[in-house]
Design a protein around this motif. Sequence first.
Motif, PDB file in Angstrom:
ATOM      1  N   ALA A  62       1.223  -0.912  -0.120  1.00 40.29           N
ATOM      2  CA  ALA A  62       0.077   0.095  -0.325  1.00 40.29           C
ATOM      3  C   ALA A  62       0.778   1.146  -0.376  1.00 40.29           C
ATOM      4  O   ALA A  62       0.853   2.293  -1.317  1.00 40.29           O
ATOM      5  CB  ALA A  62      -1.189   0.124   0.995  1.00 40.29           C
ATOM      6  N   ALA A  63       1.808   0.927   0.726  1.00 48.84           N
ATOM      7  CA  ALA A  63       2.986   2.464   0.774  1.00 48.84           C
ATOM      8  C   ALA A  63       3.628   2.010  -0.466  1.00 48.84           C
ATOM      9  O   ALA A  63       4.124   4.244  -1.001  1.00 48.84           O
ATOM     10  CB  ALA A  63       4.085   2.054   1.526  1.00 48.84           C
ATOM     11  N   LEU A  64       4.000   1.530  -1.046  1.00 52.27           N
ATOM     12  CA  LEU A  64       4.416   1.842  -2.840  1.00 52.27           C
ATOM     13  C   LEU A  64       3.467   2.062  -3.272  1.00 52.27           C
ATOM     14  O   LEU A  64       3.956   3.308  -4.563  1.00 52.27           O
ATOM     15  CB  LEU A  64       5.003   0.344  -3.071  1.00 52.27           C
ATOM     16  N   SER A  65       2.087   1.804  -3.757  1.00 50.79           N
ATOM     17  CA  SER A  65       1.336   2.579  -4.590  1.00 50.79           C
ATOM     18  C   SER A  65       1.023   3.714  -4.137  1.00 50.79           C
ATOM     19  O   SER A  65       1.196   4.263  -5.060  1.00 50.79           O
ATOM     20  CB  SER A  65      -0.095   2.103  -4.365  1.00 50.79           C
ATOM     21  N   ILE A  66       0.761   4.355  -2.774  1.00 53.19           N
ATOM     22  CA  ILE A  66       0.926   5.461  -2.710  1.00 53.19           C
ATOM     23  C   ILE A  66       1.431   6.996  -3.013  1.00 53.19           C
ATOM     24  O   ILE A  66       1.463   7.677  -3.547  1.00 53.19           O
ATOM     25  CB  ILE A  66       0.427   6.293  -0.611  1.00 53.19           C
ATOM     26  N   LEU A  67       3.088   5.931  -2.067  1.00 49.61           N
ATOM     27  CA  LEU A  67       4.321   6.719  -3.220  1.00 49.61           C
ATOM     28  C   LEU A  67       4.752   6.770  -3.948  1.00 49.61           C
ATOM     29  O   LEU A  67       5.587   7.492  -4.776  1.00 49.61           O
ATOM     30  CB  LEU A  67       5.687   6.352  -1.678  1.00 49.61           C
ATOM     31  N   SER A  68       4.177   6.062  -5.225  1.00 52.14           N
ATOM     32  CA  SER A  68       4.499   5.914  -6.468  1.00 52.14           C
ATOM     33  C   SER A  68       3.221   6.729  -7.526  1.00 52.14           C
ATOM     34  O   SER A  68       3.513   7.041  -8.346  1.00 52.14           O
ATOM     35  CB  SER A  68       5.071   5.145  -7.033  1.00 52.14           C
ATOM     36  N   THR A  69       2.605   6.919  -6.535  1.00 51.88           N
ATOM     37  CA  THR A  69       1.172   7.395  -7.753  1.00 51.88           C
ATOM     38  C   THR A  69       0.494   8.866  -7.122  1.00 51.88           C
ATOM     39  O   THR A  69      -0.347   8.969  -7.779  1.00 51.88           O
ATOM     40  CB  THR A  69       0.045   6.116  -7.922  1.00 51.88           C
ATOM     41  N   SER A  70       0.902   9.425  -5.970  1.00 51.19           N
ATOM     42  CA  SER A  70       0.132  10.354  -5.063  1.00 51.19           C
ATOM     43  C   SER A  70       0.907  11.811  -5.859  1.00 51.19           C
ATOM     44  O   SER A  70       1.424  11.559  -6.813  1.00 51.19           O
ATOM     45  CB  SER A  70       0.410  10.331  -3.481  1.00 51.19           C
ATOM     46  N   GLU A  71      -0.315  12.101  -5.594  1.00 53.99           N
ATOM     47  CA  GLU A  71       0.828  13.992  -6.077  1.00 53.99           C
ATOM     48  C   GLU A  71       1.513  14.485  -5.185  1.00 53.99           C
ATOM     49  O   GLU A  71       2.291  15.402  -5.791  1.00 53.99           O
ATOM     50  CB  GLU A  71      -0.661  15.044  -5.819  1.00 53.99           C
ATOM     51  N   PHE A  72       2.227  13.323  -4.324  1.00 52.82           N
ATOM     52  CA  PHE A  72       3.289  13.868  -3.563  1.00 52.82           C
ATOM     53  C   PHE A  72       4.256  12.535  -3.695  1.00 52.82           C
ATOM     54  O   PHE A  72       5.154  11.944  -2.846  1.00 52.82           O
ATOM     55  CB  PHE A  72       2.825  13.755  -2.009  1.00 52.82           C
ATOM     56  N   SER A  73       4.458  11.858  -4.654  1.00 46.33           N
ATOM     57  CA  SER A  73       5.133  10.920  -4.790  1.00 46.33           C
ATOM     58  C   SER A  73       6.728  11.286  -4.545  1.00 46.33           C
ATOM     59  O   SER A  73       7.027  12.348  -4.932  1.00 46.33           O
ATOM     60  CB  SER A  73       4.444   9.802  -6.067  1.00 46.33           C
ATOM     61  N   VAL A  74       6.839   9.397  -4.346  1.00 46.04           N
ATOM     62  CA  VAL A  74       8.902  10.378  -4.609  1.00 46.04           C
ATOM     63  C   VAL A  74       8.936   9.068  -5.038  1.00 46.04           C
ATOM     64  O   VAL A  74      10.510   8.746  -5.566  1.00 46.04           O
ATOM     65  CB  VAL A  74       9.945  10.157  -3.024  1.00 46.04           C
ATOM     66  N   LEU A  75       8.520   7.883  -5.634  1.00 42.56           N
ATOM     67  CA  LEU A  75       9.071   7.103  -6.511  1.00 42.56           C
ATOM     68  C   LEU A  75       8.577   6.622  -7.542  1.00 42.56           C
ATOM     69  O   LEU A  75       7.510   7.645  -8.005  1.00 42.56           O
ATOM     70  CB  LEU A  75       8.589   5.658  -5.645  1.00 42.56           C
ATOM     71  N   GLU A  76       9.445   6.172  -8.355  1.00 40.37           N
ATOM     72  CA  GLU A  76       9.007   5.859 -10.144  1.00 40.37           C
ATOM     73  C   GLU A  76       8.900   4.621 -10.130  1.00 40.37           C
ATOM     74  O   GLU A  76      10.126   4.158  -9.491  1.00 40.37           O
ATOM     75  CB  GLU A  76       9.817   6.780 -10.741  1.00 40.37           C
ATOM     76  N   VAL A  77       7.197   3.701 -10.495  1.00 39.26           N
ATOM     77  CA  VAL A  77       8.034   2.128 -10.965  1.00 39.26           C
ATOM     78  C   VAL A  77       8.476   2.113 -12.317  1.00 39.26           C
ATOM     79  O   VAL A  77       8.231   2.795 -13.522  1.00 39.26           O
ATOM     80  CB  VAL A  77       6.580   1.529 -10.809  1.00 39.26           C
TER      81      VAL A  77
END
Length: 133
Positions: A61-76
């Motif tokens: 869930a955290a990976l999804s949030i951190l890669s798709t939200s307006e404040f994403s810090v990760l790229e997939v």
Amino acid sequence: MRLAQTKEILQSSGLPDDVLAACLGLVDWIEFLGHDQAQFLTLAQIEKALPDVAEPDAILAALSILSTSEFSVLEVHGYLDDFESGPMTLADEDFRSAMMDGILAHPKSGELIERPREHVRLFYSMALEVVSG
């Protein structure tokens, strides 16, 4: 975006405690790694880095949030797990095509790969625009 700003947004987000802990743990870890070392992060590496922080479902869930939200810090991104050649990083458009359309040409030979979703693996990288602190 600054990682400190991301943490502030997360803390006021109302996320469930386990998902929030996973998000914050992941942000702390990628901040510790820095850009150079946070460019090829597999799920196994992430789970190993956060064993006492969160359960696997909360990490996903955290990976999804951190890669798709307006404040994403990760790229997939994706790589081809090739038996003969080893892992080969895919161009983003090839990764999308493999996952969305089920079409992928082998990066070296050009031959179409049958059932590419069975051979493509995800990895994450720190987004380039992210700044520590």
